[in-house]
Write a protein that holds these residues in place. Structure first.
Motif, PDB file in Angstrom:
ATOM      1  N   ALA A 250       8.634  -0.635   2.707  1.00  0.00           N
ATOM      2  CA  ALA A 250       7.621   0.412   2.596  1.00  0.00           C
ATOM      3  C   ALA A 250       6.995   0.580   3.980  1.00  0.00           C
ATOM      4  CB  ALA A 250       6.566   0.002   1.581  1.00  0.00           C
ATOM      5  N   PRO A 251       6.448   1.762   4.279  1.00  0.00           N
ATOM      6  CA  PRO A 251       5.725   1.912   5.546  1.00  0.00           C
ATOM      7  C   PRO A 251       4.715   0.769   5.678  1.00  0.00           C
ATOM      8  CG  PRO A 251       5.821   4.009   4.379  1.00  0.00           C
ATOM      9  CD  PRO A 251       6.395   2.984   3.459  1.00  0.00           C
ATOM     10  N   SER A 252       4.612   0.203   6.894  1.00  0.00           N
ATOM     11  CA  SER A 252       3.819  -1.021   7.015  1.00  0.00           C
ATOM     12  C   SER A 252       2.328  -0.738   6.810  1.00  0.00           C
ATOM     13  CB  SER A 252       4.069  -1.680   8.367  1.00  0.00           C
ATOM     14  OG  SER A 252       3.754  -0.764   9.382  1.00  0.00           O
ATOM     15  N   LEU A 253       1.683  -1.726   6.204  1.00  0.00           N
ATOM     16  CA  LEU A 253       0.242  -1.623   5.963  1.00  0.00           C
ATOM     17  C   LEU A 253      -0.492  -1.894   7.271  1.00  0.00           C
ATOM     18  CD1 LEU A 253       0.090  -3.671   2.635  1.00  0.00           C
ATOM     19  CD2 LEU A 253      -0.765  -1.347   2.876  1.00  0.00           C
ATOM     20  N   PRO A 254      -1.606  -1.212   7.519  1.00  0.00           N
ATOM     21  CA  PRO A 254      -2.385  -1.521   8.714  1.00  0.00           C
ATOM     22  C   PRO A 254      -2.928  -2.951   8.664  1.00  0.00           C
ATOM     23  CG  PRO A 254      -3.568   0.015   7.295  1.00  0.00           C
ATOM     24  CD  PRO A 254      -2.212  -0.153   6.708  1.00  0.00           C
ATOM     25  N   ALA A 255      -3.226  -3.530   9.823  1.00  0.00           N
ATOM     26  CA  ALA A 255      -3.712  -4.913   9.872  1.00  0.00           C
ATOM     27  C   ALA A 255      -5.027  -5.066   9.107  1.00  0.00           C
ATOM     28  CB  ALA A 255      -3.888  -5.344  11.322  1.00  0.00           C
ATOM     29  N   GLU A 256      -5.864  -4.086   9.217  1.00  0.00           N
ATOM     30  CA  GLU A 256      -7.142  -4.096   8.492  1.00  0.00           C
ATOM     31  C   GLU A 256      -7.176  -2.861   7.590  1.00  0.00           C
ATOM     32  OE1 GLU A 256      -9.804  -6.224   8.566  1.00  0.00           O
ATOM     33  OE2 GLU A 256      -8.524  -7.559   9.748  1.00  0.00           O
ATOM     34  N   PRO A 257      -7.825  -2.957   6.424  1.00  0.00           N
ATOM     35  CA  PRO A 257      -7.953  -1.740   5.611  1.00  0.00           C
ATOM     36  C   PRO A 257      -8.624  -0.629   6.418  1.00  0.00           C
ATOM     37  CG  PRO A 257      -8.657  -3.666   4.368  1.00  0.00           C
ATOM     38  CD  PRO A 257      -8.429  -4.119   5.779  1.00  0.00           C
ATOM     39  N   PRO A 258      -8.063   0.583   6.400  1.00  0.00           N
ATOM     40  CA  PRO A 258      -8.664   1.673   7.172  1.00  0.00           C
ATOM     41  C   PRO A 258     -10.036   2.061   6.612  1.00  0.00           C
ATOM     42  CG  PRO A 258      -6.904   2.485   5.770  1.00  0.00           C
ATOM     43  CD  PRO A 258      -6.908   1.007   5.621  1.00  0.00           C
ATOM     44  N   ALA A 259     -10.790   2.803   7.416  1.00  0.00           N
ATOM     45  CA  ALA A 259     -12.127   3.222   6.980  1.00  0.00           C
ATOM     46  C   ALA A 259     -12.020   4.045   5.697  1.00  0.00           C
ATOM     47  CB  ALA A 259     -12.791   4.035   8.072  1.00  0.00           C
TER      48      ALA A 259
ATOM     49  N   MET B   1       6.347  13.687   9.895  1.00  0.00           N
ATOM     50  CA  MET B   1       6.359  12.506   9.015  1.00  0.00           C
ATOM     51  C   MET B   1       7.793  12.028   8.816  1.00  0.00           C
ATOM     52  SD  MET B   1       4.055  12.187   5.615  1.00  0.00           S
ATOM     53  CE  MET B   1       5.198  12.518   4.307  1.00  0.00           C
ATOM     54  N   THR B   2       8.007  10.736   8.991  1.00  0.00           N
ATOM     55  CA  THR B   2       9.354  10.200   8.816  1.00  0.00           C
ATOM     56  C   THR B   2       9.649   9.984   7.332  1.00  0.00           C
ATOM     57  OG1 THR B   2       8.432   8.015   9.134  1.00  0.00           O
ATOM     58  CG2 THR B   2       9.455   9.026  11.045  1.00  0.00           C
ATOM     59  N   THR B   3      10.909  10.066   7.001  1.00  0.00           N
ATOM     60  CA  THR B   3      11.305   9.842   5.616  1.00  0.00           C
ATOM     61  C   THR B   3      11.255   8.345   5.320  1.00  0.00           C
ATOM     62  OG1 THR B   3      12.835  11.651   5.958  1.00  0.00           O
ATOM     63  CG2 THR B   3      13.087  10.402   3.920  1.00  0.00           C
ATOM     64  N   PRO B   4      10.636   7.957   4.218  1.00  0.00           N
ATOM     65  CA  PRO B   4      10.612   6.529   3.898  1.00  0.00           C
ATOM     66  C   PRO B   4      11.995   6.022   3.503  1.00  0.00           C
ATOM     67  CG  PRO B   4       9.548   7.802   2.157  1.00  0.00           C
ATOM     68  CD  PRO B   4       9.914   8.767   3.238  1.00  0.00           C
ATOM     69  N   ASP B   5      12.151   4.708   3.523  1.00  0.00           N
ATOM     70  CA  ASP B   5      13.411   4.094   3.127  1.00  0.00           C
ATOM     71  C   ASP B   5      13.699   4.383   1.641  1.00  0.00           C
ATOM     72  OD1 ASP B   5      13.745   3.083   5.641  1.00  0.00           O
ATOM     73  OD2 ASP B   5      12.965   1.089   5.176  1.00  0.00           O
ATOM     74  N   PRO B   6      14.974   4.225   1.232  1.00  0.00           N
ATOM     75  CA  PRO B   6      15.317   4.506  -0.185  1.00  0.00           C
ATOM     76  C   PRO B   6      14.531   3.627  -1.170  1.00  0.00           C
ATOM     77  CG  PRO B   6      17.299   4.356   1.149  1.00  0.00           C
ATOM     78  CD  PRO B   6      16.173   3.937   2.044  1.00  0.00           C
ATOM     79  N   LEU B   7      14.286   2.380  -0.790  1.00  0.00           N
ATOM     80  CA  LEU B   7      13.439   1.528  -1.638  1.00  0.00           C
ATOM     81  C   LEU B   7      12.209   1.145  -0.820  1.00  0.00           C
ATOM     82  CD1 LEU B   7      15.972  -0.887  -3.401  1.00  0.00           C
ATOM     83  CD2 LEU B   7      14.769   1.043  -4.418  1.00  0.00           C
ATOM     84  N   THR B   8      11.052   1.161  -1.468  1.00  0.00           N
ATOM     85  CA  THR B   8       9.800   0.863  -0.764  1.00  0.00           C
ATOM     86  C   THR B   8       8.996  -0.155  -1.565  1.00  0.00           C
ATOM     87  OG1 THR B   8       8.890   2.786  -1.901  1.00  0.00           O
ATOM     88  CG2 THR B   8       9.549   3.096   0.396  1.00  0.00           C
ATOM     89  N   PRO B   9       9.362  -1.441  -1.453  1.00  0.00           N
ATOM     90  CA  PRO B   9       8.647  -2.425  -2.272  1.00  0.00           C
ATOM     91  C   PRO B   9       7.187  -2.570  -1.838  1.00  0.00           C
ATOM     92  CG  PRO B   9      10.713  -3.317  -1.399  1.00  0.00           C
ATOM     93  CD  PRO B   9      10.428  -2.055  -0.658  1.00  0.00           C
ATOM     94  N   VAL B  10       6.300  -2.164  -2.708  1.00  0.00           N
ATOM     95  CA  VAL B  10       4.856  -2.355  -2.498  1.00  0.00           C
ATOM     96  C   VAL B  10       4.356  -3.252  -3.629  1.00  0.00           C
ATOM     97  CG1 VAL B  10       2.599  -1.241  -2.436  1.00  0.00           C
ATOM     98  CG2 VAL B  10       4.544  -0.171  -1.286  1.00  0.00           C
ATOM     99  N   LEU B  11       4.469  -2.733  -4.855  1.00  0.00           N
ATOM    100  CA  LEU B  11       4.066  -3.533  -6.020  1.00  0.00           C
ATOM    101  C   LEU B  11       4.984  -4.728  -6.227  1.00  0.00           C
ATOM    102  CD1 LEU B  11       3.500  -0.429  -8.196  1.00  0.00           C
ATOM    103  CD2 LEU B  11       1.740  -2.130  -7.803  1.00  0.00           C
ATOM    104  N   THR B  12       6.236  -4.541  -5.847  1.00  0.00           N
ATOM    105  CA  THR B  12       7.224  -5.596  -6.118  1.00  0.00           C
ATOM    106  C   THR B  12       7.406  -6.523  -4.916  1.00  0.00           C
ATOM    107  OG1 THR B  12       9.003  -4.118  -5.404  1.00  0.00           O
ATOM    108  CG2 THR B  12       8.528  -4.148  -7.746  1.00  0.00           C
ATOM    109  N   THR B 240       6.108  12.514  -3.110  1.00  0.00           N
ATOM    110  CA  THR B 240       6.018  13.945  -2.838  1.00  0.00           C
ATOM    111  C   THR B 240       4.561  14.374  -2.787  1.00  0.00           C
ATOM    112  OG1 THR B 240       6.146  14.455  -5.199  1.00  0.00           O
ATOM    113  CG2 THR B 240       8.234  14.378  -3.993  1.00  0.00           C
ATOM    114  N   GLU B 241       4.345  15.609  -2.399  1.00  0.00           N
ATOM    115  CA  GLU B 241       2.990  16.143  -2.234  1.00  0.00           C
ATOM    116  C   GLU B 241       2.141  15.943  -3.491  1.00  0.00           C
ATOM    117  OE1 GLU B 241       1.364  17.402   0.285  1.00  0.00           O
ATOM    118  OE2 GLU B 241      -0.383  18.001  -0.910  1.00  0.00           O
TER     119      GLU B 241
END
Lengths: 267, 440
Positions: A250-259, B1-12, B240-241
């Motif tokens: 996933a896009p990386s999380l910022p080091a600190e929560p943003p404002a 904005m760049t396209t995210p990867d096919p899988l984006t583990p956040v919750l997992t 998506t938006e």
């Protein structure tokens, strides 16, 4: 066809004065307190009620507690809950009969639930249920063996057990046995009949139906021990693993929560 | 904005860690940092953040979460003066759905942290997590997490010195699918039969104990700490938006590698199938559900439908719970529809007539058809019964019960008719011909 005197429209005939009636309950109410519910159970009942802002919210957990004592919910169990929550027995009975997990006849030492919803069924769940039913010689919600005695088993077909990526699934006392086949499920049941306790695929070591019901009432023994076990089935982790193999993140999380956004203006 | 990867583990992202459910592991991987940030802010800022993020409910309906929270009346007078409640819908039971149970099993603290932040935002001091009774090990994990959070000062009085108090109760259900409907869940939590309530009034003003209540799904609330940690722009960089963020897609059935795949909203089945290793043994796809059995079926022609709220709806179904059940050519559609209908009939609460009677008769007709004793007229009768349930039932269970039938007939009418033709005698051959002509 004979008509009553007078017609509904005119209602001319004066109705006879109703006779004084004394209502007699068909079933005599039993003694108010069952000896089944000992001091410990009464103490637990108080604990459960105290968790909630309003006492009646404790009814579902209390019925689980009753099942942990009785192995099902009897008329006595209904009266016990009614007294504890100052409800009528009718109000409690209405709740008991609504929910699938409250059993109205004594259960075996173990409850075996086979998912026969569409997906599990298509992958073999129907066949597993049929085989177990034949083997045990019982149907849905029937018990093989003397209820409560070691090795006795109540069988049921269950609706979707929310483990579809691990289909077909079987539960014993609500512990998951994943990816079952007719052979593995038969072996599982045979082991239970020999009074063995096969370990669930995920979850704590197997106990029995009544102990599981006690936990569902929110009375946990040694929770620090019983929470142990794998984090997830290997199937559950396939997405995570594939992402790791491919370097997808996933896009990386910022080091600190943003404002945070500014306080919205009051309308 | 760049396209995210096919899988984006956040919750997992923590699921594969050793003892991932423990507080120790959670804290080592960003755990409870978002809570500290949230408690330093004004509650309305949290609500605004979640609104800005565009987070939509993950329980099936996709209602904007921040907006739901903003409906809770605040202030010293009227409904605002009543206690507020947060209730977590963890009664996962929609056929095919298996995302919340693994979430609670592997990462219960993300749910607990989300509960605390949400309760702070809506000013609730009591939160109930209503977990499906059949999920015993989840109940242990969630209760264990609650105990750990109390011991660490994340729950109870004056949380982390903020002056905010919160108690969480883990409540086990008792096996009723209908309790996944939010007002039925509230009745059940009040110790009654789980039957849906007439709306309005909505739970936001008249929920648990007739007080303002937010009811949210597990996945929704478990997403909240990540939104606080990453901000709304970060969250919107996925999806998506109108359907932003990552989502757990549960793939089950006839695929090589069924499992949980967390992808940005808008992924397609074609992409998901590729990740899941394709169809099992190469047997071609026949039909699938985008989000559980209550969402109308899709077929192989829908492989490229973007699976977000808008995309699924535009193609004639719903995103639901992103429970992707995949069936291959060996599965009979009327049989599958019959099995689902048995489920809806069993789970119909009986409160309203269209659903109670409708599911009863639909089950009877389908049993007859699958046994080879149906008539072409039965197909029309079922559509008529469905028409009398859809939009006329008390809650969405009735609507959901019609989905597999109407969509099954829409895409596979001939298969239903073939069952009739298999009989020794067709009651009305002229009608059969007529219906066959109609079928696409």
């Amino acid at each position: 066809m004979t008509l009553p005197e007078g017609t509904p429209e005119t209602n001319s005939a004066a109705p006879a004065a109703p006779q004084e009636l004394t209502w007699k309950p068909v079933v005599e109410e039993g003694p108010p307190a069952s000896p089944m519910f000992d001091e410990l159970t009464r103490q637990r009942t108080k604990e459960i009620i105290a968790r909630y802002p309003q006492p009646r919210s404790a009814l579902l957990p209390l019925l689980h507690l009753v099942q942990s004592v009785e192995g099902f919910v009897s008329q006595d169990g209904i009266r016990y809950c009614a007294e504890a929550l100052e409800l009528s027995t009718a109000e409690v009975a209405a709740v008991v009969t609504f929910y699938t997990m409250y059993k109205r006849s004594p259960c075996g030492q173990h409850l075996v639930s086979v998912c026969t919803n569409t997906l599990c069924a298509a992958l073999g769940g129907d066949e597993i249920y049929r085989r177990l039913s034949e083997k045990l010689g019982v149907g849905h919600e029937e018990t093989a063996g003397e209820p409560g005695s070691p090795g006795s088993i109540t069988l049921e077909h269950a609706e979707c057990l929310a483990a579809c990526d691990l289909a077909p699934v079987v539960q014993v006392n609500y512990e998951y046995f994943d990816n079952q086949t007719t052979e593995s499920a038969t072996e599982l049941v045979e082991a239970l009949q020999r009074d063995e306790k096969p370990h669930p695929t995920r979850g704590a070591p197997l106990t029995d139906f009544r102990t599981a019901e006690l936990e569902l009432a929110g009375i946990h023994g040694d929770l620090e021990q019983s929470v142990e076990g794998p984090s997830a089935a290997k199937e559950t982790l396939r997405g995570v693993q594939l992402a790791a193999e491919c370097g997808w993140v996933a896009p990386s999380l910022p080091a600190e929560p943003p404002a945070l956004p500014p306080l919205p203006e009051k309308k | 904005m760049t396209t995210p990867d096919p899988l984006t583990p956040v919750l997992t992202r923590r699921w594969g860690l050793p003892r991932s459910w423990s507080l120790e592991t959670y804290e080592q991987h960003d755990g409870y940092a978002a809570l500290r940030a949230a408690l330093a802010a004004h509650p309305d800022q949290i609500i605004q953040l979640v609104k800005d993020s565009g987070l939509r409910g993950r329980g099936g309906a996709g209602f904007p979460t921040g907006m739901k929270w903003s409906f809770i009346p605040q202030g010293p007078d009227g409904a605002g003066a009543k206690p507020k409640y947060l209730v977590i819908n963890a009664d996962e039971g929609e056929p095919g759905t298996c995302k919340d149970i693994p979430t609670m099993m592997a990462d219960p603290h993300s749910l607990i942290e989300g509960c605390i932040i949400t309760s702070y935002a809506i000013r609730a001091h009591f939160c109930a997590i209503y977990v499906r009774g059949e999920a015993l090990h989840c109940i242990r994990r969630v209760q264990g997490a609650v105990n750990e959070a109390y011991a660490k000062g994340y729950l109870g009085k004056n949380i982390l010195g903020s002056g905010f108090d919160l108690d969480i109760v883990v409540h086990a259900g008792a096996g009723a699918y209908i309790c996944g409907e939010e007002t039925a869940l509230l009745d059940s939590l009040e110790g009654r039969r789980g039957q849906p309530r007439l709306k309005p009034p909505f739970p936001a003003t008249s929920g648990l104990y007739a007080s303002p209540t937010v009811v949210n799904n597990v996945e929704t609330i478990a997403t909240v700490p990540a939104i606080v940690a990453g901000g709304s722009d970060w969250f919107r960089s996925m999806g998506t938006e109108r359907s932003p963020g990552p989502k757990i897609y549960s793939i089950s059935g006839h695929v090589e590698r069924p499992g949980q795949y967390e992808a940005p909203l808008g992924v397609t089945l074609r992409q998901l199938l590729e990740m899941a290793g394709g169809m099992k043994d190469g047997v071609p796809l026949k039909f699938w559900t985008p989000g559980g059995s209550s969402t109308p079926l899709f077929t192989a022609e829908h492989l490229d439908v973007p699976l977000d709220f808008e995309g699924a709806a535009a193609a004639g179904s719903m995103l639901g719970t992103t429970a992707v059940m995949v069936f291959n050519e060996t599965v009979s559609v009327p049989w599958a529809v019959m099995k689902w209908t048995e489920f809806y009939k069993h789970e119909s609460c009986g409160k309203c007539t269209p659903c109670r009677e409708g599911t009863y008769w639909l089950e009877h007709i389908l049993h007859r058809m699958v046994a080879g004793q149906g008539t072409p007229e039965d197909v029309e009768t079922m559509l008529d019964v469905c028409d009398n349930i859809l939009g006329r039932a008390f809650c969405a269970l009735g609507d959901g019960a019609t989905s597999p039938i109407t969509s099954g007939i829409e895409y596979f009418r001939q298969e239903f008719l073939d069952l009739c033709a298999a009989q020794s005698a067709v009651a009305q051959p002229e009608q059969l011909a007529e219906l066959t002509g109609v079928s696409a």
